[in-house]
Structure formats: C-alpha cells, structure tokens
Design an enzyme around this catalytic site. Structure first.
Site, PDB file in Angstrom:
ATOM      1  N   LYS E   7       0.849  -1.192   0.000  1.00  0.00           N
ATOM      2  CA  LYS E   7       0.000   0.000   0.000  1.00  0.00           C
ATOM      3  C   LYS E   7       0.880   1.236   0.000  1.00  0.00           C
ATOM      4  O   LYS E   7       1.935   1.258   0.638  1.00  0.00           O
ATOM      5  CB  LYS E   7      -0.863   0.027   1.278  1.00  0.00           C
ATOM      6  CG  LYS E   7      -1.905  -1.075   1.376  1.00  0.00           C
ATOM      7  CD  LYS E   7      -3.231  -0.647   0.756  1.00  0.00           C
ATOM      8  CE  LYS E   7      -4.273  -1.739   0.907  1.00  0.00           C
ATOM      9  NZ  LYS E   7      -5.501  -1.464   0.166  1.00  0.00           N
ATOM     10  N   ASP E  47      -7.543   3.278  -5.137  1.00  0.00           N
ATOM     11  CA  ASP E  47      -8.070   2.976  -3.809  1.00  0.00           C
ATOM     12  C   ASP E  47      -8.806   4.231  -3.357  1.00  0.00           C
ATOM     13  O   ASP E  47      -9.297   4.979  -4.213  1.00  0.00           O
ATOM     14  CB  ASP E  47      -6.913   2.583  -2.874  1.00  0.00           C
ATOM     15  CG  ASP E  47      -7.371   1.657  -1.759  1.00  0.00           C
ATOM     16  OD1 ASP E  47      -8.436   1.906  -1.176  1.00  0.00           O
ATOM     17  OD2 ASP E  47      -6.661   0.671  -1.486  1.00  0.00           O
TER      18      ASP E  47
END
Lengths: 327, 327, 327, 327, 327, 327
Positions: E7, E47
């Site tokens: 991430k 995202d």
C-alpha cells in the site's frame, strides 16, 4: 581505470573488395557488435586492416544504432570527429620518452648518445625524430630489404622522402645521402656500435648473437618498439650484462596510452593541441617507467624493467579484482 | 550542480561477520540499490561502517548490474580505480584553508598564531599538519582519554606514531615528547590559551564555559572540524564577543568537496595529482568563505559566517527549485 | 564535434500568458521533446522568447522525465546550475576577437583604430567594451530610433545607464554626454568615417550606398555582429575595394561557441571562471579566423573570408559524412 | 516464431557442492548472462544439471538484475511462478501423439497395437501411459540393466513404484508382476515382436541387427523418443523395408514445444490447465506430422518423415533469413 | 504470478481542489512514480480517492513519460482504454461464487437459502444480485442509518433506485416496498434469521453477540465481503459452532482478481466480454476455495477456511522466495 | 486501444531499382525510424509500394537494431514469422460481414439478394467469395477496362483465373463464361439492377447519376469497399432515398482490424488458424456496425451509418484525450 585488453576480429578479407563492400561489412559488423560495447563498457580500437577509414564507418554505424554521439566508444577516430593528435607519432615518441627515463635513471641523457633504430615504419621514424630532438644521433635504420649506416646521423627528411613519399626501398636513401652505406642483411644492423638500441621492426629480429654483439660494443639501453623483437635468449644476454632492457609491454605503450587520452578528450568534449597531447603522453611514459622501476625494487629485482612490468601489471589487475569483489 | 544531500543506510551489523558475509551483503544491497542511483541521478559515498573496501564491493556489483564502468556513481573509491587523492586529508586541510581565509579577512595569517586542535583522528591530524605548513603553532591535541599540551608545538611525527601506528592513548605522546604535559579531562583543552581553536573531536565538546574561557584568553577564530562540536550557547558567546566563528557546514565541507572533485575526475576520465587536487580543494574552501562572508554582508549580518552559510545554502536550493520549475 | 545546426520552435505565444502558463507550456513541450534530444543526441539552446528562465523550466522537466541530471542536454542554463560564464558577452567579445585577428593578419591592431558599431543591444555593447579594452575608439552607436556620434569615444557607462538600466532611447545618451550628437536616421551611422565598421543591429542595415560611403571614408575592416546585416550588394562593394569583410557565420560565432564551451564544462562537471572561459572563447575565434583565411588561400581566394567560411563549413560537413559512412 | 536453437553451458561441476554454492553459481552466471538474453531476444531452458531448482535461482537473479518480472525469459519454471503444466509428460505424450498421426496416415490407430518402449525414464513412462490411454498394449520396457517382457501389458502403476518411488532396477518389476520376464541384455528388447517400436532410452541403442529383427517381426512404425537412438544403418533398414520411421527431431519435439507453450502463457500472463496444455501439445504434434509428410511429398519423397523433417526445417530457417533481409 | 501487495499513497487532499488541480497532482505524482513501476515491475491500482478518473490521468502521464502505451502498468482503467469488464461487480460476485463453493462443499446450493447481506454499496448490491440469480433469497440489507427487513426478499430494482440513483437513506426503500420494515440499529441486522450471512458493510460490524445470535438462528455460512467485518471473538464463535467461515482475504478477493484479469487482457491486447470475464472470475474464486479447503485439510484443519487461507498464502510467498533464491 | 492513424512515407522510388537496392533502402529507413516506433509506441503497416517483402526487410532491420524480436512492431508480416491469416481476404470479407449486419438490421439476409461489386482486385474478389458463401448472387464485376454482367452469377473460379493467374482484362471472362456480357464503360456497372451495391474499385467511381439509377432500380444497401468511391452527391441521394449507406471508414475497416488481430497474436505469441481469425474479424465488423447504428440512434440520426461512424470515431478520440488528461 581501463583494466585488461582483449583481441577480436572477423574473417572478412578486405583484399579484392570494393570500398563500398568494405564499408557495408563494417556497418554489418557494428550492427551486431554495438550490443556488446559502449563508452563505459568496452572500447575497441583499430588493428591490422582496420585503420581510420574503417573506424569511421564503424563509428558512423554505432552512432546510427544508438542515436547517440558517444565519441568514446571507439578510439583511432579522425581528428575532425573526436580523434586525438599525436596518434601516428605516439608509439615512437613514447618509446623514446621511456628510453630517456631509463637514461636519466642511470644519470645520463640522450645528448651525445649514438642510437640504432631498426625498421622504417611509423614507430621507427618517429623514434628517430624524437631522439634527434633530444640531442641523440641515430646512425642506422633498416627495412625488410636491408639497413643503411649513416655515420653522420640519419637525415630524417631524406628518409621520409624515401619511405613515406616514394614508398621505396631503404637502399634509395643512399642515392639521396651518398655518405651512407647500404647493407643487405638487415639483422646485421645490430653490429653497428651504439649506446641505445631500439628494435622497431618486427618480432624476433634481435637474437642471442645480435645481443652479444651489442653488449660487446657497449650498448647501454635496449628498448623494444616492436612487439617482442628480442628473443628470450637475447633478453637473458642483456640482463646478464647489466644492460637496461625496456620490454615492449612497457616501452611501446605509447599507442594504447594515446587511446586513453583520446577517451579523456571525448569524455570532456575537448580537443587537445598536439603539444598538450604530447606532454600528457610524456607524463604517462614517465609514470610507467617509475611504476616498473619502483615495483622491481619493491620486489627485490632492482633495475629489472621486465620483472617490474610483469609484477606491476599482474598486481594492478589482481588488486582491482579483489577491490571490486568476488562474484 | 549537486543539490542536496540525503542520508540512508541498512540495519546490517558487520560486527561478527566474516569478510565474505560483508561482501555478499554489499553485493545484495547494490543489487537492489542500483535501480535508484546513477552517475547523473544520485551518488552515494561511504559513511560509518562503509569505507573504501565496502565502496569497492558496492561499485563492483554496480558495474556488473549495469555492465558499465561508470566511475562517477560512487565516491570514496580506491585511488587505483577512480578514487581521488587528498581524500584522507580533505576535511582537515579544508578546515585550515577556511580558517586561513577568515584570518586573511581580518588582515592576519597563520604565521605566528597559536592553535588548539581537539581530537586526534584524521580531521585533527591533517589540520595540524596544514597549520604547521602555514606557519602556525599547535600547542594542544586531545583524544577521548584526555589532552596533551606541548608548549613548543605538537611534534606531528610523534603524534602519528602514537595514534596511527600504535593506535595508543594520547598520554603515550608524553613518553616520546617529554616536554609535553598530559591532562585527563579532555574538555579542559579549551583552557589552553590560543588564537585559533579548532574543535575536531566530537559533538558538543565545546560548551558555554569553554567558550567564555577561550574568549577571555583572547581567541580570534573558532572553526568547527567536527559536526556540531560547539553548543548553541557557546556559539552565542563567540558571536557576542566578536570572535569569528566558522560553522561546520562551511568549515568542514572539505570532505564532501573532495567527493565532487572525484566525480569531476571520473567525468573527464582523468586522474589528478595530489598537488592539483589540493589546489582545487583550497579554491573551493576560498569560494565557500567568500560565499558566506558575502551573503552575510548582503543580508545585513556582516562578518557572521553562520548566518551567511545558512542563508547562502537556503538560497542556493530555493533558487534552483524556482529555476527548474514547479511541478 | 557538433555538426550541423537546426531550428525548431512552437506556435505558442507567451504574450498575455501568466508565468505559470508559460512554465506549464515549457514542461509539456519537454514532455514530448525529451524523446528526441539528449546530451549525445541533439542539444537545443534558447532563441527568441526562450531565455534562461524558459531553459530552466525545460531542463527541470527533462531532469524529471529522465530521472537524470544531464546538464549537457541544453545550453544557456543559469550559471548556478550548469550554465557558462561570458554567455551575455560572448557574441560581442567574439566579434571583436575575430576582428582583431583580421587586423593582425594585415599587420595592424586595435590600438588607435576608430570604430563604428551599430546597435545598442548585447552584441553592440560588449563589442564596444572589448574594443575599448583593446585600445580602439568607438565613435558611434545606434538603436532603432537613430544614432549618436561621440567624437571623443562612446562613454560606455553612460550608454549602459541609458540602454540597460533606463531602457530608454539612444538620444538620452546626449543628455548624459553633451558632447555627443544625435541623428535620427539610423542607417546614416555608416557615414561616420571609421577604420572598423561592425554592424550589430539588424538584417540588411548596411546597403550598397552605405558600403560605398564606408569605402570612400577609408574603412579597413567590416565584420558582421548581427545576422546578415550587409546586403549582397554591399558585400560586393567591400570585396571589390579590398576591404576585409568578416561574414556573420564566422564573425558572430561567439555565442554558439560558448554553447559548446558550456557543454564541455558540463561533460567534465566543471565550472569555469569568467577569465578562463573568455580565454577559451578567444582561442576559438582565432581558430575560426585561421580556418577561414587558410581555406580561402588553399582554394585560391586568398584574403576572402566569405569564401573561406563557406568552403570550410561545407568541407567539414562533407568530410564527416564520408568518414562516417553512407547508409 | 522461434528460429534456431543453440547450446551453451558452464564448466562448473555441481557435484560435491552445497546447495548454497550451486545457488550462488547460478546467480553469478545470470549476473553476466542477463546482458545477452531477454524475453524477445534469447530464451534459455534447462538441460543436464539444470532443473527446475536451478531455473528458479537463475530466474530470481534475472528478475533482480532487471527489476522486472519477465516470465518469458526462461522456460522450465516452477508451475507456481510461471511454468507450464505437462512439462514432465511432454516428450512422451508428444511422441505418442506423433506416432498416432503416423498410424492414422496409414489408416490405423493405436487400438490393438502392440508396442515396445525402451527406457524407463520420463520419456518412456509417459509414452507408455499415453499408449495405454489410446488403446495400445506395451509389452516391454528396459533400463540400463536389462528389459522386462510382460505378455499381458506393462502394469504402469507397478513400474512407477519400481522406477520413480523406489528408484530401483527394472528386474524388481517382476517381483511385483510375477507374469513378467526379465532379460539382462537390454538391447535384445528389440527382439520382442511388436507393431510399434519407440526407442526412448539412449543414443545408438537400436542398431542394424535390431532393425532387421523388428522388420522381420512385422514392425509398422518406429519413432524416436530419445536423441538419435537409431543408428544410420538401422534407419536405412527401416526405409528399405517401408517401415514408417519418425526421426527424433520431429517425434520428440514435445518438450521444446512445451517451452514455446510456456512462453505463450507467460506472454498472455495466463496459466493454462493440464487439459488445455495437453490439447495444444497434441495440436502441435499433429502439425509437425503434417509438415513432415507434406514437405516430403512436395519434394518427391512421399512417406519419408526424415527427409520431410530435414527439408521443412531447412526451408523454415532459409525462408526467414531471406524474408528478414541480408545484412 | 503476482506475489505480494503493498500500500502507498500521498498526503494530497483532493477536497476543495479543482478538477485541474487534481489532474495536475496526478501528473506530478506519476512524473516521479514512473521510475519505480512498470508492467513487469509493480502495478498500482486505485483505492480511496483514486477512481477511474484519477487512474486515467496517472496512466496518461505514464504513457507520456515512457512514450509507450503499456496498458498493464495500472489497473482500474476505463473500459474504452484497456480496462476490464465486471470491475464494479467483481467483489460482490466473487463473494457469492466463493460462498456457493462453500455450500457445494457441504452438499448444498443457494437454491432456497435465506441470506442476510449487510451494507448497500457495490459489494452488497452485487452480492444480492448474484444470490438472487443463483436462486437464493436476501431478506435484509443495511446502510449506516439502519437496516431493512423484507420478508419476501429484497427488490433489487427498488434498492438500486434508492441507493444509487437517489443516493438516499435505506429507510426510503420502505416507501417503495411497503412490505419491508425499517430498523434503526444497523448492527441488529444479524438478528434476522438466515442460512447465509454476508457482512459487506464495514470493519468490526459483526461482534461476538451477533455471532452467537446467528449461530442460535441456524446460520450455515458466514463470508466476509468487507475487510475484517467480523471481530476475532465472532470468528471464534463461528468456528466453535462449526459454521463455515469464509475470511475476507479469500472471500472478497474478487476485486484484486479482476485486476489480474485486466492485466491478462492487456498483455494479450485483448478486450474480453462481460460474460467471459465473469466466467474467469468464477473460476478463480473456485480455485481459491479449493486452495483454502485443500490446504486446511493437508495441515490437519479440515474445513477451516481461515487456517487454510493463511497457510496457503504464507506458503505461496515462502515457496516463491525459496524458488527464486536467497540474495 | 489503438487511437489514431497517421500516414508517412519516403520519396524513394523503387521503380528501376534492384531488389538489393530496395532492401538496402528499407534497412536504412528503419535504421532511422526505429527510434520512433515500438510495439507499445507506434506500429506501422505497409501501403503503396510496401508489401510483405518490404515489411520483412524493415522488420529484420528493426530486430537487428533492437536485438529484440518484437513481432508487434509492424503488421503485414509473413505468416511464417508472425503475420496473420486472412490478411488478403480481410477487407473484402469484412465489407460483406458489415453489409450482412445492415441487412440483418433491416430483417434481411444475403440469401437471395442480388449484388453488384465493382472492381476485380482483392477487395472485390473476396467480397464476391463471401457473398456467395452467404447465399447471395453477384451479377456484375468490373475493372479499369469495363464491366461484365453475368446473369447467372459470377463464376469466381473463372474470374480468379482471368484476373489473378493470367492478370488479363475482364473481357476475357466472357471467353471462359460465354453467357456473360462485356460492357466497356465501367461506370455503367451501376445500371445493373441489384439489392446490394459494393463499390470496391476506386475513388469517386459512383456519382449522383449512378446513385439515382441504383435507387430507381431498388437498391437496398450500398457499402464502400474502396476508399471514398461514392461522391458526396451520391451519398446525399442514398440518404434521401432511405437506402442504407455504409461509409468506407466503417465498412472497409476489415484490413486495419486484421492488423490489430495480428498485434494480438504477436502479444500472446500465438498463431491463430484461418477460421479463428475470420471469426474474430466477423465479430469486430459486427461491433463496428453496432457502434455506428447505436451512436447514430443516440444522437438522433437513427439508421444513418455515416453520422454514426463520424460521431463514434470523434467521441472515442475525444473521450480518450479527456480520460488521459490534458498536458
């Protein structure tokens, strides 16, 4: 730090080919080769059958392949597109600078020394020129047909006319310079008494007998301008007699040194004058001499240039391999 | 124009590892790092635990990864494969050149000045050497165990023997040089009266009390060879007293400046002599001094090197950011 | 060996655009252009509407695109991030160095020569400065509104105040220097008698009539600082009269020569002083003069700089094309 | 269109080396090799001493060097990181598919055919499995110690237990399957009468005598699973007798075909099922058969697979060379 | 074989920014990021705050930087320029396919099962759609304001109108579907008796108490559509009661699986239909189920999907690390 | 998503050149072009004077330049080294598939339809073949010398013999097929009554008068196989009369679509069969039809293929430009 030196080539024989065929061969050769070389990878130079013309065709194709003008990828380029001055003179001049260092190391200089230089190509001719500039006298030169002995010192202008302009035989020198004598057996050039002997003609041209004669005649320094002109037996004679012997791997390094200088100029996008380039060459030859003599002394072979050159070369490669890590 | 400076590292602890393990760590580290650095991108140098040996292993792996001998990608290389001369001496020499400029700016020179140099590592030792070459006298040096006071000036040969060869404690200097006195409290070195004080040992080694003592004893110049050896309070004392204070970010820039010189040599495929490299270093230190003093004056802080260095540094980065465009 | 020279641009008009809009245009332009240029491929420089500010924005974007600080990819950079000194002065200084060579070739020097320099921009101003440094006297300058004649020689400080600081008209010079006369018809500047005439204002500013007047008044040398300021007829007049005529392609090459010097500095990661850069510029201008005059002589047009420049330029390109091979 | 096929290797002997030493050798090997291979350039696969484990280490290092997960750069990868299904079975299955095409071409199929398969390695075992699936009966297999004759057809489960699990000698098969007979002279396996003979053991295992025996016993098809198991004399016997002979270069191409399928999966980032992969393999073997038989007919050698394979292979390379141009 | 998952993000807050500012941020972000990603290196997807619009701007800049249309470098692209069908539906559909496998494994199917699906976003809505297509009945859904219970099964068209078109509160569903009941406490949705419970709303939405209620009411399968909606205590309750529990890392993998399918399409320059894409998605979910249940059984945790998913995931990464070699 | 389409070429005239000269031109052309193209950048295909042979020479040189076998960089390759099946037939087949969709949209099919196809090149011939396969009857074809009318339907085998084998004039068809009539004025082919008219010969071959005749004779569909064969006036006539008109930019897209299919095969390293390739082509033509008719309806031009094609094309480019961001 260029480490190494490798040889490669092609089985293409340019004899009987047109210029265009040779050019296309060079282009095709580079089309494949360009994947494996580079200004920071490997840098080829010319050799037998690959002169400035071929280097130009190779470089042009490299430039097209990479779309990039990386001059440093090849050496021996033309002076108007990245090549170095002093290239033609480099080996001869370098040889004499190296020899001068040997003399200095023995408290001498070229002034008043008598020299014999075998050969009549670029190495020999520019050795003679430099010796004369430094005050020495060259009394004999040779080609494949014999040698001339000129008791008053070779007249270089005459020699250039014979060998470079007319591309004639060395016997013609005597026509221009009547005082000179011609002898047919070229290996007998070493019977001419001299202080300094520079074999610049060809492999194995100076054998044990010649060496003994030179020693007997009082030679002080022998330095190789050609590749391996002295036989192992001759070298043994010189070492036994205490004659300073400059091996080719050190003494004739002026040519490859000039390749390195060409790469330096390319790296800095500069174009050096003849004078500056020669000065750099002279400095390099001095450093090589110092490295040889210093290493020889360090390892207990004081004054032995051959041992010094071998040990210093090996150590440079070995040190670099260790420094850069084992893989 | 190298802008910036960043720090990075690894959590690998070489203690207790074999040489081969350390070498393999260096190789693995570079296997990943090579994607992010380059001779035109970012150029790492060694630091704690990364000396010439590790730089060699890192460089060797970079060379293998890229198939390209780009010397300029790392600095601190060995001198036989692209490294710079004067690297060991650089910070110490640079510090003294910077200090000399401060003195000159005040109409003085090193001749006849008394100096105190804390520390006994490379920075201190080469500071002392250069001060002595320039005619100054160094009367005290220290290590972590205390300091020595030598009223006739430190005998550098003796100090080198103690610290570099024997790797002993500084008290041993007194055995070699009986005239010298040893004192255990190393921070009391600053009670020795001097014209020039060069803290070259460690962070925060010179505090407010020491500064007041130095001022009282008539110190003219304080310049930092270590990183942040003077406490903020000490600096305030020097500024209040009109003592010239050379902050480390300017005064000890000789090391990183030599990295830039190494990159210059690599870019031009050259190999400079010790003398030429030192001359370039001296010129850089002069320019840094000039930049500090000039910027300080321009912004109304005449004579304040700390302010000058801070403003000049900020402005250089800010100007470049604006010049190259906002993204 | 930079061969060639090409022109390109964009139809974006910066007039009426904010700084941020211009910056973004530069960034977008480079986002596409970066595929086609490179430090070894093609190296753009600024021109109309593209000054140091725009070069900075272009270079910043190139750097971001390539993640690589290749200074040599653009010239005309700011001096703090890779640009060259002497850039502003280059064309003017170079013009005068070239003119000085012409004079020397005729056994003269600038000392005591009277000169007329048209224009009042960078080329004209720095030509005047250099002429005065070399001992010549400049008695007239012009701008688009007229010309001034100053019998005692232009007071350059006054001219700089008028043209660079106030950005005023040239007539204002007479307010500062009362001895000077103002004339409205700028092309009549060529009626002022002089030894050396340097048209540095604009295209076609010196026609046949002006040339005849100059010849009648005894002009010895005419050299072009602007691009094509002399009409073909004017040039014919000078050649017929035996006046030395330095064509712009040789005489005003100082600017592009400085681009090459900037690339050299970038290649060696160096930063030259003003003095050294100027010395290199002077050397280049001497070489250009030598190349022109030598080539002219070689081809049977002794003394004809125009012929010499044309032939030498053509031959350089043609030789390189042949050397690098036909494709 | 993969053209070609070349062999290369290293003189590193993994015997007596630890896993870590072998791994490091693989990494060092790839550190150099990665410059010369690529998913669009050359794609190595394993061979003697280079299995899935070594391919993993090689691929891991390639990935690190390039910072790029290009699966297609190597074949024979593990199935969880880009490898293909059916790799182990490929040569054996492919051989039987090829043989099936030969039978079909003669109006036959495997149903009811008796086969002899020499060898007991992957090629032999998966040939047997596929023959049995297609309705044929395999009555003999061999290893280096002899052969077994099983009149009711080889019980593959028993053979797998003997050869793969226990890694025992083939004689042990008789312990599990008492009906089978063991014979010590493995080359006498060819005396067992059969319709289809598949030599899958080793080079030159089927000589002239064996061929004559097979012919006498009515063999219909011989196809090579090993590399060159039939001697030139044996092949001559088969051709003279009109026995269909499938040469290894066509018949055992299933392994290299699966490498191509692995590259296809990698190119499309897909992972095929066993069934789909086998179907693709079968299609390829059919195409190879068609290409052989078609080319043979076209050139006047109807039914001669050896001629067909040689001509088709030569023509494919020659056509491509012409199509892509002479250099 | 995509291993991993990492991430990253930026601290740029798009709130209050204009579209152009957000676009320029995306472009600047990619200007730096492009050095570190690639279709074979790392492939980012959107995202929070990075939807199709931002992916477009990022991809556009990547394309400009590389001058290369490598679709596979980013996923979540628009369908007209390389994106995949079924992206919006992927997580919901995948969840239900996974749940269907659990049911099948227990000898059941969706036909006649009653389900409760919390949430009303994409995951919940497309879960409901797929359950209904497979014959199940969904009797309750929720949003942050409460839940609705619809004894005759959720009318999906009505729910879509409320939540997607009007973007209203779930209570509005009751206005369109009067038979439904609204309850304010959304976590009490788990008191609704059901065979299948799919928490698709938010983290920790299903606690120990809710789990005990579900068990008491006879729930057979619980599968996580949100990330970690069940508390550790709730999971313990399900495992103790023998309820099949599908953990999110397996059950909601449909979204990331579709990213892999998008990369496959890009690699083969193809554009799949909705139907084909969904079929591939279903196959993947089946394989994940198989992998979980198989690994669990292999390690002695038969039927434990959580254990199976954890072990299988760890093993995949560990195996790959070993296979590709230690560095 | 290939957006765009650009044209480029060279002024090299292959007429009168040897094959080797043409090959060398192709190689030189690619030596420069390769910097600007790539499998992910721009992908050229052949056109006038650049057929499969030239594509081979271009591709071979690209491969050499990049040392990389990137098939996708060019289309129109030979089928044995990456080219696609159905390439010759693509435009004709595609045209008929498109026409079939038009018919279907109107509730018709080819069965029993009478067609006129102008031209006798690849487009016309393969259009005829496909029409006949689909049950339609083609009663007239033309070449530059006239047209033939064959009341029983063109005998394609005879036409192939005349036009492809003998490379003769279309009048020769009547010798082979005596029932056919020859007419000299080729543009009068449009006076032949038909349901479907496919102009496949040349630009502007179908004018207003011809259109009116066709309409009067009850034509139902006109679709362009050539580039712009219908004049704007003719198109107006068709639209006014409600005749379905398929503009070339949609109707003859089969050729460029096959280039995209070739790139797909190259990307997945696959080699499709003729059948599969044709199926993919048919699917594409159906999608184009659907896109045209759907977009036309959406924008209020129901049934207008020209409007639909224009709007859909514009929108695709515009959407992509917006999606990928403004620069």
């Amino acid at each position: 730090m260029p480490i190494g030196g490798a040889k490669g080539g092609a089985d293409f024989d340019p004899k009987g080919r047109s210029d265009t065929e040779i050019m296309r061969f060079c282009q095709s050769f580079m089309t494949e080769l360009h994947n494996y070389i580079g200004q920071y990878t490997d840098v080829p130079a010319g050799d037998i059958g690959v002169g400035g013309r071929e280097i130009g065709w190779l470089f042009g194709q490299y430039k097209r392949m990479r779309n990039s003008y990386e001059s440093g990828v090849l050496t021996g380029k033309g002076t108007s597109w990245g090549g170095s001055q002093v290239r033609t003179e480099a080996t001869g001049y370098g040889l004499v600078y190296f020899t001068q260092e040997i003399l200095k190391h023995r408290g001498l200089d070229f002034d008043g020394q008598t020299a014999v230089v075998s050969g009549a190509g670029n190495v020999a001719i520019y050795s003679v020129e430099k010796i004369q500039q430094l005050g020495g006298e060259v009394v004999a030169m040779s080609d494949s047909t014999g040698f001339v002995y000129d008791p008053e010192g070779i007249d270089l202008a005459a020699m250039l006319e014979v060998k470079l302009e007319r591309r004639g035989r060395i016997v013609d020198y005597c026509a221009l310079v009547p005082r000179a004598e011609f002898h047919e057996q070229r290996h007998r050039i070493w019977t001419v008494p001299c202080d300094v002997a520079l074999p610049c003609a060809t492999q194995n041209e100076l054998d044990e007998v010649a060496a003994e004669t030179l020693v007997k005649n009082g030679v002080k320094v022998v330095a190789e301008g050609a590749n391996m002109p002295c036989t192992p037996e001759a070298i043994r004679v010189f070492r036994a007699a205490g004659v300073a012997f400059g091996p080719g791997k050190a003494a004739n390094a002026g040519g490859v040194a000039t390749s390195a200088l060409e790469m330096q100029q390319n790296a800095s996008r500069d174009s050096w004058t003849f004078e500056y380039t020669e000065e750099r060459l002279a400095t390099i030859m001095k450093r090589i001499h110092q490295r040889c003599i210093g290493t020889a002394a360090e390892y207990g072979y004081a004054g032995d240039y051959l041992m010094g050159a071998n040990i210093a070369g090996f150590r440079k490669v070995a040190d670099a391999m260790l420094a850069l890590g084992i893989i």
